[in-house]
Design a protein around this motif. Structure first.
Motif, mmCIF file in Angstrom:
data_model
loop_
_atom_site.group_PDB
_atom_site.id
_atom_site.type_symbol
_atom_site.label_atom_id
_atom_site.label_comp_id
_atom_site.label_asym_id
_atom_site.label_seq_id
_atom_site.Cartn_x
_atom_site.Cartn_y
_atom_site.Cartn_z
ATOM 1 N N SER A 51 0.701 -1.233 -0.054
ATOM 2 C CA SER A 51 0.078 -0.254 0.064
ATOM 3 C C SER A 51 0.686 1.348 -0.023
ATOM 4 N N GLY A 52 2.100 1.261 0.311
ATOM 5 C CA GLY A 52 2.975 2.360 0.448
ATOM 6 C C GLY A 52 3.076 2.836 1.808
ATOM 7 N N ALA A 53 2.408 2.200 2.704
ATOM 8 C CA ALA A 53 2.278 3.025 4.117
ATOM 9 C C ALA A 53 3.446 2.771 4.934
ATOM 10 N N ASP A 54 3.982 3.802 5.293
ATOM 11 C CA ASP A 54 5.127 3.892 6.352
ATOM 12 C C ASP A 54 4.784 4.890 7.275
ATOM 13 N N PHE A 55 4.314 4.705 8.602
ATOM 14 C CA PHE A 55 3.844 5.610 9.569
ATOM 15 C C PHE A 55 4.491 4.947 10.922
ATOM 16 N N LYS A 56 4.821 6.113 11.612
ATOM 17 C CA LYS A 56 5.092 5.955 13.146
ATOM 18 C C LYS A 56 3.890 6.068 13.992
ATOM 19 N N LYS A 57 3.877 5.238 15.092
ATOM 20 C CA LYS A 57 2.665 5.587 15.841
ATOM 21 C C LYS A 57 2.500 6.918 16.460
ATOM 22 N N GLY A 58 1.326 7.676 16.674
ATOM 23 C CA GLY A 58 1.206 8.994 17.141
ATOM 24 C C GLY A 58 0.230 9.783 16.114
ATOM 25 N N GLU A 59 -0.022 10.938 16.728
ATOM 26 C CA GLU A 59 -0.886 12.028 15.841
ATOM 27 C C GLU A 59 -0.134 12.515 14.717
ATOM 28 N N GLN A 60 -0.596 12.624 13.560
ATOM 29 C CA GLN A 60 -0.043 13.454 12.537
ATOM 30 C C GLN A 60 -0.993 13.592 11.418
ATOM 31 N N THR A 61 -0.853 14.509 10.408
ATOM 32 C CA THR A 61 -1.525 14.860 9.540
ATOM 33 C C THR A 61 -1.157 14.335 8.171
ATOM 34 N N LEU A 62 -2.037 13.524 7.648
ATOM 35 C CA LEU A 62 -1.816 12.891 6.300
ATOM 36 C C LEU A 62 -2.183 13.703 5.095
ATOM 37 N N ASN A 63 -1.267 13.695 4.154
ATOM 38 C CA ASN A 63 -2.019 14.026 2.912
ATOM 39 C C ASN A 63 -2.802 13.047 1.997
#
Length: 424
Positions: A286-298
């Motif tokens: 899927s191309g996902a590469d996220f760290k745990k926590g609050e963030q703003t996604l484009n």
């Protein structure tokens, strides 16, 4: 002896200031007085008064008392009262009327109201014309009776229509032909809050008798069981609605679908969506590469987040929870004053969303707004989000619904009662 020259001939010593030869000083002369009042009649042969000659002021005596008055003695100059210029207010004289603020406020309010009404009406018809009403629910046969409240079937498809090769690569969508459902949810709205129920795409369902959306031909049901997303792949939205209604007993009132590209465009138009990601996620598919926590996604990141399932312990069940969470956050972001009251953000967001949505023929803008508002309520705690209750896996690996819980859930939704059932 005087050195003064003789007076000029004819002066006779009587011309003042001409050097009189007389040793006696000249006596004071008296200026002739002009009487102010009636002008004597013109003499014989004189032109009548007023023939090209303006009337001149007359005087009574040397003091200037009588007819002429320049106005300086009273401060009234140029015919204006009080000496304050033309039409200027003088002491005791009438002044300029005070502004009628009530009238001004009234007309300002009327003008503003007119502009707002024209803008609202124009926006409504513009937005209404952009809705793609391509799904005809009248083709769905043998439908359940309608219940209380409103039920929306919200579908996220893997449609790549309109996407360039570069966009497909950027969004990690691949280039598969046709359309399949990537996510499916039932949103119920009513007097007891909203309920959002995800239908895992691997759910085991029976394909019932249905009428082909294009051919109009009736295909008899054979008891065939498939994964839920196969119904959409077989004959599109109409068969998907027919299959959901048959396997749940819940009537679907409206259908809403959005593809990959449209979803990403909406997120970008609204300026990104802030969400709390519960765990580190890395998924090459899927191309996902996220760290745990609050963030703003484009847009690109948001699409990767809602499509990820291989990196999650619960696979499709965990993915549906992430989809619910993100869609609710997106609805909340769209409904904020910073978006709704900012035309530079509102119109691009509406344009991106309406261009990419596919809805049923009876869907209106107010129905769509009600759907978004209900999803916002779910994210704000004024509602329930859940998966369809699952009992386990079937022999073919599909997810088996818990029939008893599903029946209770459907009855509560039909009667617009508070949901007591919990999902996985």
């Amino acid at each position: 002896m005087s050195d003064w020259p003789e007076g000029r001939p004819g002066d006779n010593g009587g011309r003042y200031g001409r050097g009189s030869a007389s040793a006696q000083p000249e006596s004071a002369r008296v200026m002739r007085q002009v009487r102010r009042g009636q002008t004597p009649p013109p003499g014989p042969g004189a032109p009548p008064y007023g023939a090209g000659v303006p009337q001149q002021p007359t005087y009574v005596d040397g003091g200037g008392h009588g007819g002429y008055d320049s106005g300086y003695n009273t401060g009234q100059v140029y015919g204006s009262p009080g000496g304050q210029g033309p039409a200027g207010p003088g002491p005791g004289g009438p002044g300029r009327p005070a502004p009628n603020w009530g009238r001004r406020i009234k007309w300002t309010a009327i003008t503003v109201a007119t502009v707002l009404v024209v803008t609202f009406v124009g926006t409504y018809f513009w937005a209404d014309s952009k809705l793609n009403r391509d799904v005809d629910l009248s083709k769905v046969i043998d439908r359940p009776d309608a219940g209380e409240g409103t039920n929306y079937l919200i579908v996220g498809s893997d449609s790549r229509a309109g996407m360039t090769d570069a966009e497909k690569k950027e969004l990690h969508t691949g280039s598969a032909e046709g359309k399949r459902t990537d996510s499916m949810m039932i949103l119920h709205t009513g007097d007891n809050g909203s309920t959002l129920v995800s239908l895992p795409r691997d759910s085991d369902v029976e394909i019932p008798t249905y009428k082909g959306s294009e051919s109009g031909k009736t295909y008899q049901g054979t008891g065939r069981h498939v994964k839920l997303n196969a119904a959409y792949a077989e004959d599109g939205p109409e068969l998907l609605v027919r299959t959901v209604e048959y396997n749940t007993g819940l009537r679907i009132d409206h259908y809403v679908e959005i593809g990959f590209g449209g979803f990403a465009n909406i997120v970008d138009a609204v300026g990104g969506v802030t969400i709390d990601i519960p765990q580190d996620i890395k998924d090459t598919k899927s191309g996902a590469d996220f760290k745990k926590g609050e963030q703003t996604l484009n847009g690109e990141e948001a699409l990767a987040f809602v499509r990820t399932r291989y990196a999650l312990a619960g696979s499709d069940l965990d993915r549906t929870k992430n989809q619910q969470k993100f869609l609710s956050a997106l609805a909340s972001q769209v409904a904020t004053p910073s978006t709704v009251l900012n035309p530079f953000k509102l119109y691009p967001t509406m344009g991106a969303g309406l261009d990419s949505l596919v809805v049923d023929k009876d869907m209106g803008l107010f129905d769509l707004a009600s759907m978004f508002w209900a999803m916002k309520g779910v994210s704000g705690g004024d509602g329930t989000s859940m998966n369809m209750p699952i009992a386990g896996n079937t022999s073919n690996g599909n997810l088996q619904w818990d029939s008893a819980k599903v029946k209770t859930l459907v009855d509560e939704l039909k009667n617009d009662e508070k949901v007591t059932v919990s999902g996985n």
